[in-house]
Design a protein around this motif. Structure first.
Motif, PDB file in Angstrom:
ATOM      1  N   UNK A 232       0.825  -1.206   0.000  1.00 12.40           N
ATOM      2  CA  UNK A 232       0.000   0.000   0.000  1.00 12.40           C
ATOM      3  C   UNK A 232       0.859   1.255   0.000  1.00 12.40           C
ATOM      4  N   UNK A 233       2.028   1.183   0.670  1.00 13.66           N
ATOM      5  CA  UNK A 233       2.927   2.332   0.694  1.00 13.66           C
ATOM      6  C   UNK A 233       3.428   2.645  -0.723  1.00 13.66           C
ATOM      7  N   UNK A 234       3.718   1.608  -1.499  1.00 16.65           N
ATOM      8  CA  UNK A 234       4.152   1.803  -2.893  1.00 16.65           C
ATOM      9  C   UNK A 234       3.081   2.535  -3.689  1.00 16.65           C
ATOM     10  N   UNK A 235       1.824   2.139  -3.475  1.00 16.96           N
ATOM     11  CA  UNK A 235       0.721   2.806  -4.168  1.00 16.96           C
ATOM     12  C   UNK A 235       0.625   4.270  -3.728  1.00 16.96           C
ATOM     13  N   UNK A 236       0.800   4.518  -2.435  1.00 12.63           N
ATOM     14  CA  UNK A 236       0.776   5.888  -1.931  1.00 12.63           C
ATOM     15  C   UNK A 236       1.857   6.743  -2.568  1.00 12.63           C
ATOM     16  N   UNK A 237       3.045   6.159  -2.760  1.00 14.18           N
ATOM     17  CA  UNK A 237       4.132   6.876  -3.414  1.00 14.18           C
ATOM     18  C   UNK A 237       3.778   7.203  -4.859  1.00 14.18           C
ATOM     19  N   UNK A 238       3.086   6.263  -5.500  1.00 12.17           N
ATOM     20  CA  UNK A 238       2.664   6.477  -6.893  1.00 12.17           C
ATOM     21  C   UNK A 238       1.671   7.632  -6.969  1.00 12.17           C
ATOM     22  N   UNK A 239       0.717   7.690  -6.014  1.00 11.66           N
ATOM     23  CA  UNK A 239      -0.299   8.746  -6.023  1.00 11.66           C
ATOM     24  C   UNK A 239       0.311  10.115  -5.766  1.00 11.66           C
ATOM     25  N   UNK A 240       1.412  10.145  -5.009  1.00  9.87           N
ATOM     26  CA  UNK A 240       2.038  11.421  -4.667  1.00  9.87           C
ATOM     27  C   UNK A 240       3.388  11.601  -5.349  1.00  9.87           C
ATOM     28  N   UNK A 241       3.591  10.922  -6.436  1.00 13.65           N
ATOM     29  CA  UNK A 241       4.888  10.919  -7.111  1.00 13.65           C
ATOM     30  C   UNK A 241       5.313  12.335  -7.500  1.00 13.65           C
ATOM     31  N   UNK A 242       6.526  12.708  -7.100  1.00 11.26           N
ATOM     32  CA  UNK A 242       7.070  14.025  -7.423  1.00 11.26           C
ATOM     33  C   UNK A 242       8.050  13.913  -8.591  1.00 11.26           C
ATOM     34  N   UNK A 243       8.463  15.070  -9.102  1.00  5.81           N
ATOM     35  CA  UNK A 243       9.413  15.083 -10.202  1.00  5.81           C
ATOM     36  C   UNK A 243      10.721  14.425  -9.834  1.00  5.81           C
ATOM     37  N   UNK A 298       5.388  22.627 -13.130  1.00  2.00           N
ATOM     38  CA  UNK A 298       4.597  23.832 -13.406  1.00  2.00           C
ATOM     39  C   UNK A 298       3.177  23.712 -12.873  1.00  2.00           C
ATOM     40  N   UNK A 299       2.631  22.483 -12.983  1.00  2.00           N
ATOM     41  CA  UNK A 299       1.227  22.293 -12.591  1.00  2.00           C
ATOM     42  C   UNK A 299       1.001  20.828 -12.242  1.00  2.00           C
ATOM     43  N   UNK A 300       0.512  20.594 -11.018  1.00  2.00           N
ATOM     44  CA  UNK A 300       0.220  19.215 -10.618  1.00  2.00           C
ATOM     45  C   UNK A 300      -0.933  18.682 -11.459  1.00  2.00           C
ATOM     46  N   UNK A 301      -0.793  17.443 -11.933  1.00  3.53           N
ATOM     47  CA  UNK A 301      -1.833  16.866 -12.788  1.00  3.53           C
ATOM     48  C   UNK A 301      -2.018  15.394 -12.417  1.00  3.53           C
ATOM     49  N   UNK A 302      -3.132  15.090 -11.736  1.00  2.88           N
ATOM     50  CA  UNK A 302      -3.373  13.737 -11.217  1.00  2.88           C
ATOM     51  C   UNK A 302      -3.432  12.690 -12.326  1.00  2.88           C
ATOM     52  N   UNK A 303      -4.067  13.040 -13.441  1.00  5.93           N
ATOM     53  CA  UNK A 303      -4.206  12.077 -14.531  1.00  5.93           C
ATOM     54  C   UNK A 303      -2.842  11.716 -15.127  1.00  5.93           C
ATOM     55  N   UNK A 304      -1.967  12.709 -15.267  1.00  2.98           N
ATOM     56  CA  UNK A 304      -0.626  12.453 -15.806  1.00  2.98           C
ATOM     57  C   UNK A 304       0.169  11.556 -14.848  1.00  2.98           C
ATOM     58  N   UNK A 350       0.715   8.151 -22.292  1.00  2.00           N
ATOM     59  CA  UNK A 350       1.505   9.172 -21.591  1.00  2.00           C
ATOM     60  C   UNK A 350       1.916  10.274 -22.561  1.00  2.00           C
ATOM     61  N   UNK A 351       2.425   9.883 -23.737  1.00  2.82           N
ATOM     62  CA  UNK A 351       2.909  10.860 -24.718  1.00  2.82           C
ATOM     63  C   UNK A 351       1.794  11.778 -25.210  1.00  2.82           C
ATOM     64  N   UNK A 352       0.615  11.211 -25.461  1.00  4.22           N
ATOM     65  CA  UNK A 352      -0.518  12.024 -25.921  1.00  4.22           C
ATOM     66  C   UNK A 352      -0.910  13.059 -24.875  1.00  4.22           C
ATOM     67  N   UNK A 353      -0.987  12.616 -23.619  1.00  2.00           N
ATOM     68  CA  UNK A 353      -1.368  13.535 -22.543  1.00  2.00           C
ATOM     69  C   UNK A 353      -0.296  14.594 -22.332  1.00  2.00           C
ATOM     70  N   UNK A 354       0.978  14.190 -22.399  1.00  2.76           N
ATOM     71  CA  UNK A 354       2.080  15.138 -22.246  1.00  2.76           C
ATOM     72  C   UNK A 354       2.029  16.196 -23.337  1.00  2.76           C
ATOM     73  N   UNK A 355       1.824  15.766 -24.584  1.00  2.58           N
ATOM     74  CA  UNK A 355       1.755  16.712 -25.714  1.00  2.58           C
ATOM     75  C   UNK A 355       0.599  17.690 -25.544  1.00  2.58           C
ATOM     76  N   UNK A 356      -0.524  17.178 -25.084  1.00  2.00           N
ATOM     77  CA  UNK A 356      -1.708  18.026 -24.867  1.00  2.00           C
ATOM     78  C   UNK A 356      -1.445  19.068 -23.784  1.00  2.00           C
ATOM     79  N   UNK A 357      -0.839  18.628 -22.672  1.00  2.00           N
ATOM     80  CA  UNK A 357      -0.568  19.549 -21.566  1.00  2.00           C
ATOM     81  C   UNK A 357       0.516  20.557 -21.936  1.00  2.00           C
ATOM     82  N   UNK A 358       1.519  20.122 -22.707  1.00  2.00           N
ATOM     83  CA  UNK A 358       2.561  21.049 -23.160  1.00  2.00           C
ATOM     84  C   UNK A 358       1.963  22.133 -24.040  1.00  2.00           C
TER      85      UNK A 358
END
Length: 425
Positions: A232-243, A298-304, A350-358
């Motif tokens: 569960x801790x691994x999942x928590x890290x995934x949900x709060x993953x930082x740069x 620049x901007x936190x994005x949960x879906x990304x 991932x690439x599609x969402x990244x391109x859209x957000x960029x």
């Protein structure tokens, strides 16, 4: 009227998102439990054996008998574990296939429901921010009650799984303390002595025997709880993953050296293309992670973060298995090919969402609250007139503060678009 419609829309979408969040949480917890199924099976077998032996055994009469009992217990447990291991080895192919299928099924269900929840949440959040520009936070939170509940529930789930080690430690300490209090109460009721006084009056071998039984029973429970907490801790890290976490994970992964065990040339040729495909994921991982990190800074994005977490969760074990020093067995590699094929789709997401957000961040209206999507002066003017009818202070439902913010954003975007318009003329 427009505000009422917006409030109804937020509540309706939040009401649909609530069960999706609960289902996603359930699917993820089940998938994580299956990942530790081996530990739970061993603990279960161990518990059954120990309980069966204790139910037939009697308390030792002296130290020698206690030591003999411990030796016999170790021999019996060793023999039974060898037997279980031998049986498991015989059916391991089938068991592993079913096991991996179940994990994959629940992970897929989680990905589906959590992505659906994130999309609905993002839509609610956009409208709620627009609604909250009037500064009336408490009335808006009450009006959008289901969205407020959704935000609170999401925060609770993320916090709980992120603190799973701490909570598991507190839970383990709690059950130990409560059990000792209960045991002390029973001893006091029966003998009129507290637990320590009663232990002093008993023979040393009986005290040691009692402590060992206690440690075995609660040790099984605590190991099981901590095993779940680690997942569960691994999942928590995934949900709060930082740069930084993304960067560190990628740095470790790209050092891997993929290789395949020797086999017939025909078998190797059939699979080498997929091994190269997996290598291409590693080669392109660093630049893709830099783009993801740049957006999240620049901007936190949960879906990304969710898409990236799904991709990395599937890439990591494949790379680990294929970077073994001896090389991965060809028969085993064949079983991994569908997972390698799935990676392409996940990287594409991932690439599609990244391109859209960029693109959104580069556009002057990308970060706009009032004028998102207005990429021409004509669209800007049309939206401005429509918003004036909603927020102008002279209108019954208007709001001066919101109107002023909207005007400031309008003037800023108009100034940005003016040079482009002048060049065209």
């Amino acid at each position: 009227m427009e505000k009422v419609i917006k409030v109804l829309k937020i509540n309706l979408l939040a009401l649909v998102a609530l069960p999706l969040l609960l289902l996603a949480t359930f699917f993820k917890l089940v998938a994580k439990a299956f990942e530790k199924i081996t530990i739970f099976l061993v603990l279960g077998v161990f518990a059954i054996i120990v309980i069966a032996l204790l139910s037939t055994a009697t308390a030792p009469k002296n130290i020698a008998e206690l030591l003999m009992g411990i030796i016999m217990l170790a021999v019996v447990l060793g023999f039974l574990f060898l037997l279980v291991g031998w049986i498991f080895a015989l059916i391991s192919g089938v068991v592993m296939a079913i096991w991996n299928l179940l994990i994959s099924l629940f992970d897929s269900l989680y990905d589906l429901t959590y992505t659906g929840y994130l999309n609905l949440y993002a839509s609610c959040e956009t409208d709620y921010k627009l609604l909250s520009l009037n500064g009336k936070k408490v009335p808006n939170a009450i009006a959008c009650l289901f969205f407020s509940i959704l935000k609170g529930l999401s925060w609770i789930i993320t916090t709980v799984v992120s603190l799973s080690y701490v909570l598991a430690g507190v839970f383990s300490a709690g059950i130990v303390i409560l059990s000792l209090i209960d045991l002390n109460g029973n001893v006091k009721t029966s003998f009129g002595l507290n637990l320590l006084q009663y232990a002093k009056k008993c023979e040393l071998h009986s005290v040691i025997f009692g402590i060992l039984v206690y440690l075995v029973i609660f040790g099984i429970i605590i190991v099981g709880v901590m095993a779940l907490a680690s997942e569960w801790f691994e999942w928590g890290q995934e949900l709060r993953m930082s740069g930084k976490q993304i960067s560190d994970e990628v740095t470790d992964l790209i050092k891997s050296d993929l290789r395949m065990a020797s086999g017939s040339s025909e078998e190797v040729e059939k699979n080498i293309a997929y091994l190269k495909k997996l290598e291409s994921h590693l080669n392109e991982l660093e630049p893709l992670s830099e783009r993801v990190t740049a957006i999240l800074e620049k901007k936190d994005h949960s879906l990304l973060r969710s898409y990236w977490g799904i991709y990395m969760r599937n890439l990591n074990p494949l790379v680990d298995e294929c970077s073994d020093k001896k090389g991965i067995d060809i028969r085993r590699f064949k079983q991994l090919i569908p997972q390698i094929q799935l990676l392409d789709k996940q990287r594409e997401d991932v690439e599609k969402l990244v391109s859209k957000l960029e693109a959104e961040l580069e556009k002057p209206t990308g970060a706009s609250i009032f004028f998102a999507g207005c990429d021409t002066p004509e669209k800007l003017e049309k939206r401005y007139k429509a918003l004036c009818k909603t927020y102008h202070p002279d209108i019954a439902e208007g709001d001066t503060a919101t109107f002023q913010k909207m005007q400031a954003e309008y003037r800023e975007l108009k100034a940005v678009m003016a040079p482009a318009e002048q060049k065209k003329s």
